[in-house]
Enzyme design. Structure first.
Site, short mmCIF file in Angstrom:
data_model
loop_
_atom_site.label_atom_id
_atom_site.label_comp_id
_atom_site.label_asym_id
_atom_site.label_seq_id
_atom_site.Cartn_x
_atom_site.Cartn_y
_atom_site.Cartn_z
N HIS A 177 -5.96 11.50 14.06
CA HIS A 177 -6.98 11.38 12.99
C HIS A 177 -8.12 10.45 13.35
O HIS A 177 -9.13 10.39 12.65
CB HIS A 177 -6.34 10.85 11.70
CG HIS A 177 -5.31 11.76 11.13
ND1 HIS A 177 -5.59 13.05 10.75
CD2 HIS A 177 -3.98 11.58 10.90
CE1 HIS A 177 -4.47 13.63 10.30
NE2 HIS A 177 -3.49 12.75 10.39
N ASP A 181 0.86 -1.17 0.00
CA ASP A 181 0.00 0.00 0.00
C ASP A 181 0.91 1.23 0.00
O ASP A 181 1.54 1.55 1.01
CB ASP A 181 -0.90 -0.02 1.25
CG ASP A 181 -1.81 1.20 1.30
OD1 ASP A 181 -1.56 2.19 0.56
OD2 ASP A 181 -2.78 1.19 2.08
C1 Q7Y Z 1 -1.63 10.34 7.96
C2 Q7Y Z 1 -0.56 10.81 8.80
C3 Q7Y Z 1 -0.88 10.89 10.19
C4 Q7Y Z 1 -0.40 12.67 -0.20
C5 Q7Y Z 1 -1.04 11.38 0.14
C6 Q7Y Z 1 -1.89 11.49 1.35
C7 Q7Y Z 1 -2.29 10.53 3.46
C8 Q7Y Z 1 -1.85 9.45 4.34
C9 Q7Y Z 1 -2.30 9.64 5.72
C10 Q7Y Z 1 -1.29 10.40 6.52
N1 Q7Y Z 1 0.79 12.54 -0.94
N2 Q7Y Z 1 -1.75 10.38 2.19
O1 Q7Y Z 1 0.50 11.04 8.40
S1 Q7Y Z 1 0.13 11.92 11.14
ZN ZN Z 2 0.79 13.88 10.29
#
Ligand code: Q7Y
Ligand code: ZN
Length: 673
Positions: A135, A20
């Site tokens: 999140h 993924d």
């Molecule tokens: C969640 C995170 C929590 C952009 C792709 C977007 C988002 C993935 C979730 C990130 N290039 N991907 O980092 S702190």
């Molecule tokens: Zn982040």
């Protein structure tokens, strides 16, 4: 009082089990490299190591629904295929047979941290955890997060420890929408988040991450979103938002506890954030929050995916929590235009809720949300983001300098009969008197020429400055008979060194002799109630407050949104804090000022006060030794005439000092044509 560090290897024991591209950056090494860096730099050893615990069902239910908790509980028993399927219900997250266990430890670590800080076992601390939390929502995992560690910790602090007001600072580069949803209508939790937004083009692409989501019902004003609409934000952009939004509001709010969603994907090199702030900026962000809530601060790891900048940023944060002075901040050239637009919008959206923002400018003529709508209309397909692999240019940056703490933190020069405060080192004039210095002083200060006591004091001061300059000691405190003369003497002496810059902060009215400020080697900022006669120069600034410094909210605002940005932009090698006998400043504000200024000049601060004020020697020494200042209480609205005077002054000075700007000069114009 110490710093807690919570870490358990168990939280490295889950990982992505299938392909993924979105989730592949969330790896166990994030935690191991961070912890190893803390050990390598001798920081882990200086912390109080606190064990993790599993959050209980009751803890988790403070934020999450029973249905969701029960669903997550099944994951340790699912087959690989069923785990994949389970994962598909949620966005940008993965499950693993051991992630439920780790998620309970991550939330439990945040609760352990709250317990040790609230019971006074330690002053502050950091928890290194996986999975992150900000999140995750009441009934959904999201963005690598399973349980909302910090939201649970905030609810727990209120319930278990009777905390009335919690400030959550989310400096992760993503919007912690889970935290926002949890506290949207709750005025007891102030949530602040800055985040990469790009007019809603960046993940999680929510309308409600914009600056105009300010909270709901009773919670209106208690949710602050700062959208970054461009990548590449730098140290100046981050510090501007702290000085002109977060800190004034946080001081007005007066939290009993500060929780930090400490994500380091907002640092340079991060593939998600694509920002350009250096790891040492986190030393300053940490320092600037450390005098709130009497120093009760808990940082809980969120994101951070560059395995070089992440451990550097973690070390900067922990070393600052431990009380070591922050490094000199680099490259503060002022905020970029896009950051100014955001700043302008946030301040204007919140001005009806916070008296410190009452005089913020109106929304820009063409506000930035118009851009979001226009972009949304133009763009038909905005789902491509994250699907294909994007090549991000590798960034390089210098490794932060090792922060060496001098053997002696605080030295004092005191008249006979004044006891040396605990923990300080007294400089005796006999060990520092140098005949050359004394002769020079006799020539330069005719007033003191025949006064051997005065000459001895001045030469001790010079010795003190020298020792601080070579980092033999960190800071100093001197009680003298003639403060103005001592100040001039130090300014004059410092100007002889090649790269020295002295920030003189003078509380009260300066008497004769007046220090020289025409060579750029001294920036003088004075606070008093004397009407300034004329605009003096870029380096000689008088902040006029109607009641002088005795009015807490006006003076505090002047310190946060005027003095700090000036200080950061000037980047002094020494801070000279001068307390005139008539200053009128109250103890807690004085301690806040002393604490905050130590973020500059590597903590090289010299405090001067007059003999009659020896009653406050003890509390000044305590601030110089790194104790947190007491809270100021919830601040009242400052006097309108003070706010107006401050705004006028800020306006006038922003041509010379870019960190004083809060609005973009031409916002909107370019778009219309
Ligand atoms: C969640 C995170 C929590 C952009 C792709 C977007 C988002 C993935 C979730 C990130 N290039 N991907 O980092 S702190
Ligand atoms: Zn982040």
């Amino acid at each position: 009082m110490g710093t807690a560090l919570i870490y358990d290897e168990e939280m490295t024991k889950y990982k992505l089990l299938w392909v993924d591209p979105v989730c592949k950056i969330e790896v166990p090494e994030r935690l191991t490299v961070s912890y190893e860096a803390l050990i390598k730099n001798g920081l882990a050893d200086r912390c109080v190591s606190v064990p993790v615990r599993e959050a209980t069902d009751a803890d988790i239910l403070l934020v999450h629904s029973e249905e969701y908790l029960e669903a997550v509980k099944t994951t340790p028993y699912l087959t690989l295929e069923d785990l994949k399927e389970f994962t598909l219900q949620y966005g940008d997250v993965y499950f693993h047979p051991n992630i439920y266990h780790c998620a309970k430890l991550a939330a439990g670590a945040a609760l352990q941290l709250v317990d040790c800080v609230m019971t006074g076992k330690v002053r502050n601390g950091m928890a290194l955890v996986r999975p992150p939390g900000h999140h995750s929502m009441r009934s959904a995992a999201n963005g690598f997060c399973v349980f909302n560690n910090v939201a649970i910790a905030a609810q727990y602090a209120k319930q278990k420890h009777g905390v009335k007001r919690v400030l959550i600072v989310d400096w992760d580069v993503h919007h912690g929408q889970g935290v926002q949803y949890c506290f949207e209508d709750d005025p007891s939790v102030l949530y602040f988040s800055w985040h990469r937004y790009e007019h809603q083009k960046f993940w999680p692409q929510l309308r409600e991450s914009d600056y105009d989501s300010v909270g709901k019902d009773k919670g209106a004003g208690f949710n602050i979103n700062v959208p970054w609409n461009k990548v590449g934000m730098k140290n100046s952009d981050y510090l501007s938002v702290f000085c002109h939004v977060l800190l004034p509001v946080a001081y007005e709010f007066c939290p009993d506890l500060v929780l930090v969603c400490a994500g380091f994907d907002s640092a340079i090199g991060d593939p998600e954030g694509e920002m350009c702030a250096s790891p040492d900026i986190f030393a300053h962000l940490t320092h600037l929050l450390m005098n709130l809530a009497g120093g009760k601060m808990c940082a809980v790891l969120e994101g951070g995916y560059n395995l070089t900048s992440l451990p550097q940023s973690v070390c900067q944060t922990v070393q600052t929590l431990l009380g070591d002075p922050a490094p000199r901040p680099a490259n503060l050239g002022g905020p970029c235009e896009s950051a100014l637009e955001s700043l302008h919008c946030v301040r204007s959206a919140h001005r009806q809720y916070w008296s410190c923002l009452k005089h913020a400018a109106d929304l820009p003529a063409s506000d930035i949300s118009t851009k979001r709508i226009k972009l949304a209309e133009k763009e038909i397909d905005n789902t491509a983001d994250g699907e294909e692999e994007k090549i991000v240019e590798e960034k390089v940056w210098p490794e932060p300098q090792k922060r060496v703490t001098p053997p002696v933190r605080t030295a004092v020069v005191l008249p006979d009969g004044v006891a040396c405060p605990d923990g300080c080192k007294r400089l005796s004039s006999s060990e520092v008197s140098d005949p050359g210095t004394v002769n020079r002083l006799r020539d330069n200060f005719p007033k003191a020429a025949d006064d051997s006591d005065a000459l001895a004091t001045l030469s001790s001061l010079i010795a003190l400055v020298e020792k601080v300059t070579v980092n033999e000691m960190c800071n100093g405190l001197a009680v003298v008979r003639d403060v103005s003369m001592a100040m001039s003497c130090i300014v004059q002496h410092a100007a002889t060194a090649p790269n020295s810059r002295v920030l003189v902060v003078c509380v009260g009215v300066i008497a004769d002799p007046y220090p020289c400020t025409d060579n750029g080697k001294t920036l003088l900022v004075q606070f008093n109630n004397k009407e300034p006669e004329e605009q003096k120069s870029k380096y000689n600034i008088t902040v006029h407050l109607k009641k002088g410094c005795s009015y807490v909210s006006g003076f505090t605002q002047a310190v946060l949104s005027l003095l700090l940005p000036l200080g950061y932009e000037y980047d002094p090698s020494l801070v000279l804090l001068v307390r005139m006998p008539d200053s009128g400043v109250c103890d807690s504000v004085w301690q806040q000022l002393t604490g905050l200024l130590q973020g500059l000049a590597q903590g090289h601060t010299l405090v001067l006060m007059q003999e009659a004020e020896k009653a406050c020697v003890g509390l000044t020494a305590s601030s110089l030794l790194g104790d947190a200042a007491p809270s100021l209480g919830q601040l009242h609205a400052p006097l309108p005439e003070d706010v107006e005077a401050l705004e006028r002054l800020r306006h006038r000075l922003q041509a010379d000092w870019k960190l004083l700007r809060t609005t973009a000069p031409e916002t909107g114009r370019g778009d219309e044509h």
